[in-house]
Design an enzyme around this catalytic site. Structure first.
Site, PDB file in Angstrom:
ATOM      1  N   THR A 202       9.156 -40.062  35.414  1.00 34.98           N
ATOM      2  CA  THR A 202       8.258 -39.315  36.296  1.00 34.98           C
ATOM      3  C   THR A 202       8.506 -39.615  37.775  1.00 34.98           C
ATOM      4  O   THR A 202       8.950 -40.721  38.123  1.00 34.98           O
ATOM      5  CB  THR A 202       6.796 -39.675  35.941  1.00 34.98           C
ATOM      6  OG1 THR A 202       5.927 -39.271  36.990  1.00 34.98           O
ATOM      7  CG2 THR A 202       6.599 -41.187  35.760  1.00 34.98           C
ATOM      8  N   ASP A 203       8.178 -38.649  38.623  1.00 39.50           N
ATOM      9  CA  ASP A 203       8.270 -38.868  40.077  1.00 39.50           C
ATOM     10  C   ASP A 203       7.307 -39.955  40.551  1.00 39.50           C
ATOM     11  O   ASP A 203       7.452 -40.477  41.659  1.00 39.50           O
ATOM     12  CB  ASP A 203       8.022 -37.563  40.845  1.00 39.50           C
ATOM     13  CG  ASP A 203       6.670 -36.897  40.603  1.00 39.50           C
ATOM     14  OD1 ASP A 203       5.859 -37.418  39.804  1.00 39.50           O
ATOM     15  OD2 ASP A 203       6.426 -35.831  41.216  1.00 39.50           O
ATOM     16  N   GLU A 204       6.302 -40.293  39.710  1.00 42.27           N
ATOM     17  CA  GLU A 204       5.283 -41.251  40.165  1.00 42.27           C
ATOM     18  C   GLU A 204       5.856 -42.651  40.352  1.00 42.27           C
ATOM     19  O   GLU A 204       5.241 -43.491  41.012  1.00 42.27           O
ATOM     20  CB  GLU A 204       4.095 -41.248  39.198  1.00 42.27           C
ATOM     21  CG  GLU A 204       3.531 -39.841  39.070  1.00 42.27           C
ATOM     22  CD  GLU A 204       2.163 -39.750  38.438  1.00 42.27           C
ATOM     23  OE1 GLU A 204       1.411 -40.721  38.475  1.00 42.27           O
ATOM     24  OE2 GLU A 204       1.867 -38.665  37.910  1.00 42.27           O
TER      25      GLU A 204
ATOM     26  N   TYR B 254      -0.043 -46.804  35.139  1.00 45.99           N
ATOM     27  CA  TYR B 254       0.832 -45.843  34.438  1.00 45.99           C
ATOM     28  C   TYR B 254       2.220 -45.827  35.066  1.00 45.99           C
ATOM     29  O   TYR B 254       3.237 -46.035  34.379  1.00 45.99           O
ATOM     30  CB  TYR B 254       0.216 -44.434  34.478  1.00 45.99           C
ATOM     31  CG  TYR B 254       1.204 -43.325  34.174  1.00 45.99           C
ATOM     32  CD1 TYR B 254       1.834 -43.228  32.941  1.00 45.99           C
ATOM     33  CD2 TYR B 254       1.516 -42.347  35.143  1.00 45.99           C
ATOM     34  CE1 TYR B 254       2.751 -42.215  32.666  1.00 45.99           C
ATOM     35  CE2 TYR B 254       2.425 -41.336  34.877  1.00 45.99           C
ATOM     36  CZ  TYR B 254       3.045 -41.278  33.636  1.00 45.99           C
ATOM     37  OH  TYR B 254       3.951 -40.274  33.383  1.00 45.99           O
TER      38      TYR B 254
ATOM     39  N   LYS C  99       5.949 -46.915  33.587  1.00 47.64           N
ATOM     40  CA  LYS C  99       7.107 -46.012  33.496  1.00 47.64           C
ATOM     41  C   LYS C  99       8.300 -46.595  34.262  1.00 47.64           C
ATOM     42  O   LYS C  99       9.445 -46.509  33.815  1.00 47.64           O
ATOM     43  CB  LYS C  99       6.757 -44.619  34.041  1.00 47.64           C
ATOM     44  CG  LYS C  99       5.763 -43.824  33.217  1.00 47.64           C
ATOM     45  CD  LYS C  99       6.251 -43.479  31.819  1.00 47.64           C
ATOM     46  CE  LYS C  99       7.382 -42.471  31.816  1.00 47.64           C
ATOM     47  NZ  LYS C  99       7.758 -42.083  30.415  1.00 47.64           N
TER      48      LYS C  99
END
Ligand code: NAD
Ligand code: TYD
Length: 328
Positions: free
Chosen positions: A114-116, A139, A143
């Site tokens: 994810t971009d997060e 989260y 990741k």
């Protein structure tokens, strides 16, 4: 190609399964069926095993495969703030167990990330694949831990693995805890839309079909050890998305409720997608049209989301997350 799709009963994984079955690949699914895993997402003809990616015996029941695409994860930022343990277990340890399988089988591996993991980024800039990881939530930290295990397995054990980092994804079959399905289904039920903070946070929106096309391309043509951002460069503030839901459904704007912000809330995501575009990928779905079609899907598929929203598990989550926010 015999392909293992983990998390194939979830939102993006189930779209990917349908895509790969249509391409006539031999697909096998492994899913723990957490609250987010839904048998109704699976095509009737799919071969599916129930199991946990963090448990070696569960993973080994699958037998030999040529490739693994790992969608299985705990995925909701707000839930990670309430309880990060499951996130570390699945998103980090689970990834490690799957990498061991890929190593034993000499299988191709794609980690869906994810971009997060980049954290938020100032206006005018976009995150590139080699940027520093600065995750803000439990989260995204989990990741990021999974991504780093993948890159270490390439370097140390020669696993043939790549990582995709997709942006906020929308489309049919997304569990109604995420902002678009939550706001759409709440609006359909005449319930308030709880907009965090000032609602000016920016997300880079990507249709699920475009996301899956990017992952498939990386599976087939990505280089081992390489990371690929996936985004349509459709940056919109949450308030704009909220107004689109309200206007498309023709409900009253008074349903919007500005509530206490999410702790650690990232202000803006934006991805540089030069690398994936150089492989030939380009997004097909325009944002406003794709969002309107998604809202229509929820309006027309109450039988998919009503049992979820009426379930005890969802009600408990909703109460914990929103009761105090909506009471003030
Ligand atoms: P989701 O929450 O809808 O589905 C997750 C699936 O994984 C569910 O079917 C669940 O049962 C399964 N699962 C959870 N823990 C498991 C375990 N221990 N073992 C086996 N299965 C398990 O998630 P999604 O939105 O489809 O996201 C899929 C992947 O894409 C995730 O890795 C997520 O980090 C990533 N991603 C999502 C988005 C997004 O906007 N949704 C954006 C970028 C990346
Ligand atoms: P979400 O769908 O949870 O995805 P992510 O946190 O992974 O980006 O949230 C998208 C944006 O919408 C994010 O900026 C938080 C905001 N949001 C709200 O304002 N209210 C809500 O009830 C939810 C769930 C999200």
């Amino acid at each position: 190609m015999r392909l293992l799709v983990t998390g194939g009963a979830g939102f993006i994984g189930s779209h990917f399964v349908k895509r790969m079955l249509a391409a006539s690949d031999d697909v096998v699914i492994l899913d723990k069926f957490t609250y987010a895993g839904n048998p109704a997402n699976l095509p009737a003809e799919s071969e599916c095993y129930r199991g946990d990616i963090a448990v070696q015996e569960d993973v080994e029941q699958i037998g030999a495969v040529d490739a693994i695409v790992n969608f299985a994860a705990e995925t909701h930022v707000d839930r990670s703030i309430h309880g990060p343990e499951d996130f570390v277990r699945t998103d980090v340890l689970g990834t490690l167990v799957l990498l061991q399988l890929a190593r034993e089988l000499s299988a191709r591996f794609v980690q869906v990330s994810t971009d997060e993991v980049y954290g938020d980024i100032e206006p005018g800039w976009s995150s590139r694949e080699d940027d520093r990881l600065r995750p803000s939530s439990p989260y995204s930290a989990s990741k990021a831990g999974g991504d780093l295990q993948v890159l270490a397995a390439v370097r140390t054990f020669g696993v043939n693995a790549s990582v995709t980092r997709g942006s906020n994804t929308y489309g049919p079959n997304q569990y109604p805890e995420k902002v678009l399905p939550l706001f759409t289904t709440n609006a359909l039920d005449g319930e308030p839309l709880p907009l965090y903070g000032d609602g000016r946070q920016v997300r880079d929106w990507l249709h699920v079909e475009d996301h899956c096309a990017g992952i498939e391309l990386v599976l087939r043509e990505g280089q081992p050890g390489d990371v690929y951002n996936v985004a349509a460069n459709e940056e919109h503030e949450n308030v704009e998305l909220t107004n689109l839901v309200i206007d498309h459904l023709g409900v009253d704007r008074s349903l919007i409720r500005n509530v206490d912000d999410r702790p650690g809330h990232d202000r803006r995501y934006s991805l540089d997608t030069t690398k994936l575009r150089a492989l030939g990928w380009t997004p097909r779905r325009e944002w406003e049209d794709g969002v309107r079609a998604t809202i229509d899907w929820y309006r027309d598929n109450r039988d998919w989301w009503e049992p979820i929203k009426r379930s005890d598990g969802f009600r408990e989550f909703y109460e914990r997350q929103y009761a105090a926010r909506l009471a003030t």
